[in-house]
Design a protein around this motif. Sequence first.
Motif, mmCIF file in Angstrom:
data_model
loop_
_atom_site.group_PDB
_atom_site.id
_atom_site.type_symbol
_atom_site.label_atom_id
_atom_site.label_comp_id
_atom_site.label_asym_id
_atom_site.label_seq_id
_atom_site.Cartn_x
_atom_site.Cartn_y
_atom_site.Cartn_z
ATOM 1 N N PRO A 45 0.809 -1.226 0.000
ATOM 2 C CA PRO A 45 0.000 0.000 0.000
ATOM 3 C C PRO A 45 0.840 1.273 0.000
ATOM 4 C CG PRO A 45 -0.092 -1.104 2.132
ATOM 5 C CD PRO A 45 0.586 -2.045 1.194
ATOM 6 N N ASN A 46 2.092 1.193 0.478
ATOM 7 C CA ASN A 46 3.011 2.328 0.408
ATOM 8 C C ASN A 46 4.433 1.799 0.434
ATOM 9 O OD1 ASN A 46 3.907 2.157 3.292
ATOM 10 N ND2 ASN A 46 1.762 2.703 3.650
ATOM 11 N N ARG A 47 5.399 2.703 0.423
ATOM 12 C CA ARG A 47 6.804 2.297 0.310
ATOM 13 C C ARG A 47 7.273 1.418 1.466
ATOM 14 N NH1 ARG A 47 10.907 7.070 0.839
ATOM 15 N NH2 ARG A 47 10.155 7.683 -1.233
ATOM 16 N N LEU A 48 6.769 1.659 2.672
ATOM 17 C CA LEU A 48 7.310 1.009 3.866
ATOM 18 C C LEU A 48 6.472 -0.155 4.368
ATOM 19 C CD1 LEU A 48 8.346 4.218 5.851
ATOM 20 C CD2 LEU A 48 9.714 2.864 4.266
ATOM 21 N N ALA A 49 5.210 -0.223 4.009
ATOM 22 C CA ALA A 49 4.322 -1.251 4.556
ATOM 23 C C ALA A 49 4.630 -2.617 3.947
ATOM 24 C CB ALA A 49 2.870 -0.875 4.297
ATOM 25 N N SER A 50 4.264 -3.672 4.695
ATOM 26 C CA SER A 50 4.357 -5.017 4.142
ATOM 27 C C SER A 50 3.246 -5.200 3.125
ATOM 28 C CB SER A 50 4.227 -6.055 5.260
ATOM 29 O OG SER A 50 2.996 -5.894 5.944
ATOM 30 N N GLY A 51 3.413 -6.157 2.222
ATOM 31 C CA GLY A 51 2.450 -6.289 1.136
ATOM 32 C C GLY A 51 2.056 -7.707 0.838
ATOM 33 N N MET A 52 1.511 -7.903 -0.347
ATOM 34 C CA MET A 52 0.997 -9.187 -0.786
ATOM 35 C C MET A 52 1.797 -9.662 -1.999
ATOM 36 S SD MET A 52 -2.849 -10.058 -2.170
ATOM 37 C CE MET A 52 -2.650 -8.883 -3.517
ATOM 38 N N TYR A 53 2.259 -10.917 -1.933
ATOM 39 C CA TYR A 53 3.019 -11.490 -3.034
ATOM 40 C C TYR A 53 2.079 -12.002 -4.116
ATOM 41 C CZ TYR A 53 7.251 -11.256 -0.229
ATOM 42 O OH TYR A 53 8.311 -10.807 0.502
ATOM 43 N N MET A 54 2.539 -11.877 -5.374
ATOM 44 C CA MET A 54 1.732 -12.285 -6.523
ATOM 45 C C MET A 54 2.546 -13.239 -7.392
ATOM 46 S SD MET A 54 0.218 -8.516 -7.503
ATOM 47 C CE MET A 54 -0.843 -9.182 -8.787
ATOM 48 N N ASN A 55 1.963 -14.408 -7.671
ATOM 49 C CA ASN A 55 2.600 -15.388 -8.534
ATOM 50 C C ASN A 55 2.196 -15.171 -9.986
ATOM 51 O OD1 ASN A 55 2.591 -16.627 -5.745
ATOM 52 N ND2 ASN A 55 3.777 -18.147 -6.839
ATOM 53 N N LEU A 56 2.872 -15.879 -10.893
ATOM 54 C CA LEU A 56 2.484 -15.848 -12.296
ATOM 55 C C LEU A 56 1.157 -16.575 -12.493
ATOM 56 C CD1 LEU A 56 5.791 -16.686 -14.222
ATOM 57 C CD2 LEU A 56 4.595 -14.507 -14.228
ATOM 58 N N PRO A 57 0.358 -16.140 -13.463
ATOM 59 C CA PRO A 57 -0.810 -16.950 -13.836
ATOM 60 C C PRO A 57 -0.356 -18.338 -14.297
ATOM 61 C CG PRO A 57 -0.942 -14.766 -14.808
ATOM 62 C CD PRO A 57 0.428 -14.885 -14.202
ATOM 63 N N VAL A 58 -1.232 -19.319 -14.165
ATOM 64 C CA VAL A 58 -0.859 -20.710 -14.467
ATOM 65 C C VAL A 58 -0.394 -20.857 -15.908
ATOM 66 C CG1 VAL A 58 -1.719 -23.075 -14.595
ATOM 67 C CG2 VAL A 58 -2.429 -21.593 -12.711
ATOM 68 N N VAL A 59 -1.064 -20.158 -16.826
ATOM 69 C CA VAL A 59 -0.685 -20.277 -18.239
ATOM 70 C C VAL A 59 0.744 -19.808 -18.452
ATOM 71 C CG1 VAL A 59 -1.176 -19.455 -20.575
ATOM 72 C CG2 VAL A 59 -3.064 -20.023 -19.029
ATOM 73 N N TRP A 60 1.103 -18.653 -17.885
ATOM 74 C CA TRP A 60 2.467 -18.141 -18.018
ATOM 75 C C TRP A 60 3.453 -19.043 -17.294
ATOM 76 C CZ3 TRP A 60 4.329 -15.129 -21.471
ATOM 77 C CH2 TRP A 60 3.536 -14.144 -22.067
ATOM 78 N N MET A 61 3.044 -19.611 -16.186
ATOM 79 C CA MET A 61 3.937 -20.510 -15.456
ATOM 80 C C MET A 61 4.314 -21.712 -16.312
ATOM 81 S SD MET A 61 3.290 -22.246 -11.711
ATOM 82 C CE MET A 61 2.811 -20.655 -11.027
ATOM 83 N N VAL A 62 3.327 -22.287 -17.016
ATOM 84 C CA VAL A 62 3.591 -23.446 -17.881
ATOM 85 C C VAL A 62 4.461 -23.049 -19.059
ATOM 86 C CG1 VAL A 62 2.523 -25.153 -19.391
ATOM 87 C CG2 VAL A 62 1.475 -24.619 -17.184
ATOM 88 N N LEU A 63 4.143 -21.907 -19.703
ATOM 89 C CA LEU A 63 4.941 -21.457 -20.848
ATOM 90 C C LEU A 63 6.382 -21.161 -20.442
ATOM 91 C CD1 LEU A 63 2.393 -19.074 -22.635
ATOM 92 C CD2 LEU A 63 3.124 -21.353 -23.365
ATOM 93 N N ASN A 64 6.561 -20.518 -19.302
ATOM 94 C CA ASN A 64 7.919 -20.226 -18.833
ATOM 95 C C ASN A 64 8.683 -21.498 -18.530
ATOM 96 O OD1 ASN A 64 7.037 -17.605 -18.962
ATOM 97 N ND2 ASN A 64 7.870 -16.996 -16.991
ATOM 98 N N ALA A 65 8.001 -22.479 -17.923
ATOM 99 C CA ALA A 65 8.668 -23.746 -17.619
ATOM 100 C C ALA A 65 9.106 -24.463 -18.894
ATOM 101 C CB ALA A 65 7.735 -24.640 -16.793
ATOM 102 N N LEU A 66 8.256 -24.430 -19.917
ATOM 103 C CA LEU A 66 8.627 -25.060 -21.193
ATOM 104 C C LEU A 66 9.830 -24.356 -21.822
ATOM 105 C CD1 LEU A 66 5.087 -25.713 -22.742
ATOM 106 C CD2 LEU A 66 6.666 -27.388 -21.749
#
Length: 393
Positions: A45-66
């Motif tokens: 939410p700002n420079r100093l606060a802790s946040g939420m991690y975001m993974n790749l969408p499943v489709v991109w995850m499979v394409l990147n793995a290939l």
Amino acid sequence: MTTSTLSPQAKPRHLAASPDVQLIFWLGGALMLVACFLPWALLRPNRLASGMYMNLPVVWMVLNALLALAVPVSARFLPRLTPLLSGAALALGFYLLGARMTAAMLDQPEIARASASSGLWVWLLGAGIAVYGASQLALPERFWSWLAWLWLPVLIVLALSGQLADWSVLRELDAQQARFLQEVGQHLKLVLTGLGLAVLIGAPLAVWVSRRPRAAEAVLGFANGIQTIPSLALLGLLIAPLGALANALPFLRQLGVSGIGTAPALTALTLYALLPVLRNGLVALRGVSPGALDAARGMGMTDNQRFWRVQLPLALPVWLSGIRQAAVLLVGVASIAQLIGAGGLGYFIFSGLQTAASDLILLGAIPAALLAIGVDALLRGLEVLLTRQWGKA
């Protein structure tokens, strides 16, 4: 009994990377594969606060793995495609950097920050290793080798089009653009001035001690001793004597010499750069073939003529290599100068450390790394140019 031999013009039907180069690709591919399962973005939410991690969408995850698996496999069976796949992997990392930051910042307030997370950094490391491996491939056609640089135009297009603008580091840059340019200029000033002073002191000293073994041992011992002192400790040790010197000689204070600021920073940088300048200069001058010097003496050259026309041109490549090493060293050491008020990119690094703001740390660290690479490339080109010029003389 008959034996068959290949004619000199015969070409192998199958190209394959050597085992050592294949190992490079497997390392890069393994890192990229691991990156697929790590978070790629951190939304705060700002420079100093802790946040939420975001993974790749499943489709991109499979394409990147290939793609991660295709790079080392191609090195074994289709090496001509390996530079293209390696460059595409690195380009894909930069594209996903912009895409994930843009997706994370949708409907977010201005003070929100989207940072690159571990997955992206591991992917870029693996892809960078693969691109390096592509440069080691012995391909008969230069066209295929150049495809490993596919990532560079992609990065330029992404940067110019604003696709990376939501990355937290660039948001910090936009907010502190004037200060950033000021600190980059100060960083360059410290590095170039320190390097210039080291060359002005170290070059004549190397020539003088090259014919005096005992003096050479003493000078190199002093330079080696300086290198053993941590940079932060050396800056601290210089505060008291330079402060006392400025108090004793008021005209020095008028020139800007004091216990803190630019004077102790330049003194430390000059001392740190002396060792590679001295050591490489000494090795280069002593490494000139005695036969070449004897031949010059037989042609009737004076001592000065032998030095300028024979010894220095032959020693120049090794000596310039030492100066280049000193320059790259100083780019890193100059970041510490901020602790005594000398400025430079260390301003952002230490500001980020004090406030636990990783974006500010990267705003100082990434330009410093790029600056080191640029200085190394520039001096390497100068080294080649001067070597050719001296060789023609």
